[in-house]
Motif scaffolding. Sequence first.
Motif, short mmCIF file in Angstrom:
data_model
loop_
_atom_site.label_atom_id
_atom_site.label_comp_id
_atom_site.label_asym_id
_atom_site.label_seq_id
_atom_site.Cartn_x
_atom_site.Cartn_y
_atom_site.Cartn_z
N ASN A 1 -3.40 7.95 1.12
CA ASN A 1 -4.37 6.91 1.47
C ASN A 1 -4.02 6.20 2.77
O ASN A 1 -4.80 5.40 3.26
CB ASN A 1 -4.43 5.86 0.35
N LYS B 1 0.83 -1.21 0.00
CA LYS B 1 0.00 0.00 0.00
C LYS B 1 0.86 1.26 0.00
O LYS B 1 0.48 2.29 -0.54
CB LYS B 1 -0.89 -0.04 1.25
N GLU C 1 -1.37 3.38 10.16
CA GLU C 1 -0.53 2.68 9.18
C GLU C 1 0.82 3.35 9.05
O GLU C 1 1.86 2.70 8.92
CB GLU C 1 -1.25 2.64 7.83
#
Lengths: 179, 77
Positions: free
Chosen positions: A82, A75, A87
């Motif tokens: 995003n 990712k 994260e």
Amino acid sequence: MLLAQMLGFSVFRGTNLLRARGLLSAVGVRAIHGHEVAKGEDLSVPMYCDRKDSPLPDIPYVQKLNTEQEALKEKEKGSWKNLTNEEKIALYRIAFHQSYADMCKSNSEWKTVMGGTFIFIGFTGLIVWWQTAHVYPPKPHTFNEEWKEKQAKRMLDMQMNPIEGFASKWDYEKNEWKK
Amino acid sequence: MSSVIAKPAMRGLLAKRLRFHLAVAFTLSIACAGAFKVAVGDSRKKAYADFYKKYDAMKSFEAMRDAGIFESVKPRK
């Protein structure tokens, strides 16, 4: 830090600093995280280290990524907008072991060091006392009070250091020590 | 995104530190030297000067002689 000191002597004799750093961080890393548990450190490849003066280690901290970390890395290849904050933090923790805040955090190690130092000094004091009681021979006769008085009188008669030293503290007119 | 903070200083960090610390170092060194000169050097010179103003070597010798510390001359009685 104590571990580093203990390793210091054997580590630095006849080795260059790179190897020393490897040994130091190897034990440190193994102690903290248990990364390379079974095999020893391979010092011929780049190693991870947390150092305040050198901010970017040669390799990321986590070498073997599990599946969700793999997914996160995929990712990361896309737009970073995003990524959620969690994260981003997870990616940081993959790359780094300790943040600067962690590294600079004050700990109570100084108490251990001071305490250990004083314990050993105290023990040495016990040894010294035992020596004075059981080992030393009797003091020379020149240390008796009577001898020392005669010695001081002789030093004053000779006017030893009459300007700033011994005899300068004696009042020769009144025959007594100056007030 | 949080508010933008000012860009930190990227260059001249050592120069800035040196400018400050060199001034402090020189001032402190000179102050220490001056203090030592006054407290130790000058007072010592004064002590020696005062001592020798009133010093009579022969009187001092006779006092030592009468105390009996010499081997070449005996006390005068």
